[in-house]
Design a protein around this motif. Structure first.
Motif, PDB file in Angstrom:
ATOM      1  N   PRO A 383       0.928  -1.208  -0.007  1.00  0.00           N
ATOM      2  CA  PRO A 383      -0.018  -0.083   0.157  1.00  0.00           C
ATOM      3  C   PRO A 383       0.838   1.099  -0.065  1.00  0.00           C
ATOM      4  O   PRO A 383       0.519   2.200  -0.616  1.00  0.00           O
ATOM      5  CB  PRO A 383      -0.704  -0.088   1.282  1.00  0.00           C
ATOM      6  N   PHE A 384       1.930   1.172   0.740  1.00  0.00           N
ATOM      7  CA  PHE A 384       2.885   2.344   0.776  1.00  0.00           C
ATOM      8  C   PHE A 384       3.422   2.976  -0.599  1.00  0.00           C
ATOM      9  O   PHE A 384       3.185   3.997  -1.272  1.00  0.00           O
ATOM     10  CB  PHE A 384       4.178   1.962   1.356  1.00  0.00           C
ATOM     11  N   THR A 385       3.758   1.731  -1.498  1.00  0.00           N
ATOM     12  CA  THR A 385       4.046   2.038  -2.982  1.00  0.00           C
ATOM     13  C   THR A 385       2.931   2.293  -3.731  1.00  0.00           C
ATOM     14  O   THR A 385       3.012   3.402  -4.602  1.00  0.00           O
ATOM     15  CB  THR A 385       4.662   0.629  -3.634  1.00  0.00           C
ATOM     16  N   LEU A 386       1.650   1.904  -3.494  1.00  0.00           N
ATOM     17  CA  LEU A 386       0.484   2.284  -4.360  1.00  0.00           C
ATOM     18  C   LEU A 386       0.171   3.620  -4.096  1.00  0.00           C
ATOM     19  O   LEU A 386      -0.252   4.411  -4.718  1.00  0.00           O
ATOM     20  CB  LEU A 386      -0.580   1.160  -4.120  1.00  0.00           C
ATOM     21  N   SER A 387      -0.066   4.167  -2.856  1.00  0.00           N
ATOM     22  CA  SER A 387      -0.258   5.584  -2.223  1.00  0.00           C
ATOM     23  C   SER A 387       0.771   6.357  -2.878  1.00  0.00           C
ATOM     24  O   SER A 387       0.220   7.581  -3.486  1.00  0.00           O
ATOM     25  CB  SER A 387      -0.528   5.463  -0.658  1.00  0.00           C
ATOM     26  N   THR A 412      10.510   9.876  -4.543  1.00  0.00           N
ATOM     27  CA  THR A 412      11.257   9.207  -3.595  1.00  0.00           C
ATOM     28  C   THR A 412      10.700   7.924  -2.667  1.00  0.00           C
ATOM     29  O   THR A 412      11.038   6.883  -2.663  1.00  0.00           O
ATOM     30  CB  THR A 412      11.834  10.220  -2.687  1.00  0.00           C
ATOM     31  N   GLY A 413       9.613   8.533  -2.060  1.00  0.00           N
ATOM     32  CA  GLY A 413       8.783   7.293  -1.435  1.00  0.00           C
ATOM     33  C   GLY A 413       8.350   6.211  -2.244  1.00  0.00           C
ATOM     34  O   GLY A 413       8.469   5.043  -1.683  1.00  0.00           O
ATOM     35  N   ALA A 414       7.782   6.326  -3.417  1.00  0.00           N
ATOM     36  CA  ALA A 414       7.462   5.296  -4.092  1.00  0.00           C
ATOM     37  C   ALA A 414       8.655   4.432  -4.553  1.00  0.00           C
ATOM     38  O   ALA A 414       8.300   3.262  -4.494  1.00  0.00           O
ATOM     39  CB  ALA A 414       6.879   5.763  -5.387  1.00  0.00           C
ATOM     40  N   ALA A 415       9.886   4.987  -4.892  1.00  0.00           N
ATOM     41  CA  ALA A 415      10.813   4.242  -5.412  1.00  0.00           C
ATOM     42  C   ALA A 415      11.341   3.307  -4.157  1.00  0.00           C
ATOM     43  O   ALA A 415      11.597   2.111  -4.522  1.00  0.00           O
ATOM     44  CB  ALA A 415      11.953   5.179  -5.916  1.00  0.00           C
ATOM     45  N   ILE A 416      11.520   4.087  -2.974  1.00  0.00           N
ATOM     46  CA  ILE A 416      12.088   3.178  -1.952  1.00  0.00           C
ATOM     47  C   ILE A 416      11.304   2.232  -1.576  1.00  0.00           C
ATOM     48  O   ILE A 416      11.485   1.402  -1.239  1.00  0.00           O
ATOM     49  CB  ILE A 416      12.684   4.250  -0.641  1.00  0.00           C
ATOM     50  N   SER A 417       9.979   2.798  -1.133  1.00  0.00           N
ATOM     51  CA  SER A 417       8.892   1.469  -1.059  1.00  0.00           C
ATOM     52  C   SER A 417       8.817   0.422  -2.184  1.00  0.00           C
ATOM     53  O   SER A 417       8.775  -1.206  -1.371  1.00  0.00           O
ATOM     54  CB  SER A 417       7.762   2.107  -0.977  1.00  0.00           C
TER      55      SER A 417
END
Length: 608
Positions: A383-387, A412-417
């Motif tokens: 869900p982190f990646t999707l959000s 940044t958040g999507a890539a790391i997640s």
């Protein structure tokens, strides 16, 4: 008796206009919505060291740059979820963001993952806390499943009593834990600064270590990122905050991020400097506390508050699960019962559902849920990646003021997640493969429920082109078992509806009984038509339903309605029911699902 017990456990019912009093202030919200995230400092740093120890103690200095990477991800997530709070102020978090920007299926993946994850949160947290207790008191080890279930029931009752009341009680252990870790970090750093700790206990930062690879470092990073579970809970629970809810939620989120960053960094630094090595029998936090304080009051205070917050981390699930379920239920993907508020104005159906499945998991795994932790973590990072990806799409599509900075944060958040999610699949596949089975099944179930609700809505919707023909008359069928006051009561009611179209039906097993009953009936109710049916196999329902079908077919041709009136006597005391056969109940249950037949029960209450 049941209502009295319910009132004692849950409290008096609240009026709907008292809902505002059940909203949370920031200090209470921080306690109950951050317990999962804050408790992760008890095991997050340890997860990094467990991976690094496979190379050797000399590699422990890598925990510092890995922790910095975790903090970067934490910063990106906190800033992103702050944006989500203001962009979607009615809650829903990753589910609403993904559904709005990436499509229905992406939203369902996020929502389904989080629903399962909150169930795992309760099971894992309570089991971990129970392990801490049974470690201190080994005699209780054989009762760990029972103890865990008792804790789940305790937290469930607290939440059923209302959000405010549970927050008032659960806030103290959470803040005591934060205080305990702050004291531990403060005293530990002070001893380092004053030369009280030998620098020989650790390897200097930058020391070359043989066998280190990028894969191992990424694996350690992914394991350490488990400390970020629960970060999304506040964005799901915005409706629980006092007004202005989005502002209060955002401030609470920032406070949680700051506390988590300080506690996580402090534990990582002390573990590195004190040369702490992970052990199966003693946790990293326990070893640090013993190194800093020895086995005195402060050591046991830290251990006690750690065990408490591990158990109370389950409360994050109780706060976020019902509200996420409400959003899914409003969109018709799960049963509408999840939108109903209970006596104390909480979404009690969601709370009870969560508790039930958590207890099932605890029993199924006998309280040993350590193998569920990777599944629990990947259920968060998906869900982190999707959000994050959803927010990227939102900024690119809408391009509001300052959108570039927001896009960079979310990217940044999507890539790391995404990297963390992939690392979990690569390194923990043996533990997380079930997600590839149950998640598609859950999404399929969501769609089936949605299809059902849409079908029901379509069939119930009034359309001028499909008007229902008016009923021309009513044919009433009254199954009778004898000549009694119960039957007389039902016939009187039937006559008030349609005195000329009443058919009494008697099912007999013997020819002699049939003739005798007909004679008695003709003397008692000569104006009511009686039809007697012979049952060769001692079944009442089979011949009765065949007769009803014949009448219904003929009635439908004349646009007449068939009504079956079922006589039933009600004993004065509940236990008297078991002394009588339940023919009326069986007939009603069988006929209830037959089309175009109205079933009416006419009760006759016994007085003694």
């Amino acid at each position: 008796m049941v209502s009295l017990l319910k009132k004692i456990l849950i409290g008096r019912p609240l009026k709907s206009n008292e809902l505002g009093e059940q909203k949370l202030i920031k200090t209470k919200a921080l306690a109950i919505l951050s317990s999962d995230a804050l408790s992760s400092v008890a095991y997050g740093p340890e997860q990094i060291l467990i991976v690094l120890v496979t190379i050797g103690a000399a590699a422990f200095w890598y925990s510092i740059p890995i922790a910095i990477g975790v903090l970067i991800l934490l910063t990106a997530l906190i800033l992103s979820y702050k944006q989500i709070i203001f962009a979607y102020p009615h809650g829903g978090g990753a589910y609403v963001v993904s559904k709005s920007n990436l499509g229905i299926n992406a939203g369902l993946i996020a929502g389904g993952s989080l629903l399962v994850d909150y169930i795992l949160t309760v099971a894992v947290s309570v089991s971990a806390g129970t392990d801490a207790i049974t470690s201190a008191f080994p005699a209780l080890h054989s009762y760990k499943v029972l103890i865990a279930i008792v804790f789940v029931l305790f937290i469930t009752i607290l939440n059923l009593r209302g959000v405010t009341e549970s927050a008032s009680i659960l806030a103290y252990p959470v803040y005591l834990f934060v205080l305990a870790i702050f004291i531990l970090i403060g005293v530990g750093v002070f001893r380092i600064a004053t030369g009280g700790v030998s620098p020989d206990l650790h390897t200097p930062v930058g020391t070359p270590v043989a066998g280190v690879s990028l894969f191992i470092l990424l694996r350690a990073f992914a394991s350490g990122s488990s400390a970020l579970t629960g970060v999304e809970a506040i964005s799901n629970a915005i409706p629980n905050f006092k007004d202005p809810a989005p502002n209060n939620a955002a401030k609470t989120l920032m406070a949680m991020g700051g506390l988590l960053a300080i506690l996580f960094s402090g534990i990582i630094y002390l573990a590195y400097y004190y040369g702490i090595s992970p052990s199966e029998k003693v946790t990293v936090v326990s070893q640090i506390a013993e190194s800093v304080f020895g086995r005195n009051f402060m050591y046991f205070f830290i251990q006690g508050t750690t065990a408490l917050i591990l158990i109370l981390a389950a409360n994050t699930g109780y706060s976020a699960f019902p509200l996420l379920a409400v959003n899914l239920a409003k969109d018709k993907f799960i049963p509408r019962m999840f939108t109903v508020r209970g006596d104390r104005l909480g979404y009690s159906n969601g709370i009870i559902f969560l508790a039930t499945f958590s207890i099932i998991l605890i029993i199924a795994f006998e309280g040993r849920t350590e193998h569920l932790i990777p599944l629990y973590a990947v259920g968060v990072f998906l869900p982190f990646t999707l959000s994050q990806s959803g927010m990227m799409v939102k900024w690119i599509r809408e391009k509001p003021e300052g959108w570039v900075i927001k896009l960079v944060i979310n990217t940044t958040g999507a890539a790391i997640s995404f990297i963390v999610t992939i690392m979990f699949f690569l390194t923990k596949f043996a533990h997380i493969w079930p997600i590839l089975v149950f998640l598609p099944f859950i999404i399929y179930l969501f769609h089936r429920i949605k299809k059902h609700y849409d079908s029901v809505g379509e069939q119930l919707r009034i359309s001028p082109a499909e008007s229902i023909l008016p009923i021309e008359g009513n044919v009433i069928i009254v199954p009778v078992a004898g000549i009694t006051k119960v039957v007389e009561n039902s016939l009187n009611y039937a006559k008030s509806l349609s005195p000329d179209q009443i058919i009494a039906v008697y099912v007999s097993f013997e020819r002699e009984d049939e003739k005798k009953f007909e004679e008695k009936w003709n003397k008692w109710q000569p104006d009511v038509r009686l039809v007697t049916l012979q049952s060769y196999y001692r079944s009442i329902i089979t011949p009765l339903t065949k007769f009803i079908d014949i009448v219904e077919h003929k009635a439908s041709e004349a646009n007449y309605q068939v009504t079956v009136i079922i006589p039933q006597f009600i004993p004065k005391k509940g236990w008297h029911h078991i002394l009588h056969n339940q023919s009326s109940l069986l007939i009603r249950s069988y006929l209830l699902f037959r089309r175009d037949i109205i079933i009416t029960t006419v009760p006759f209450h016994l007085k003694k």
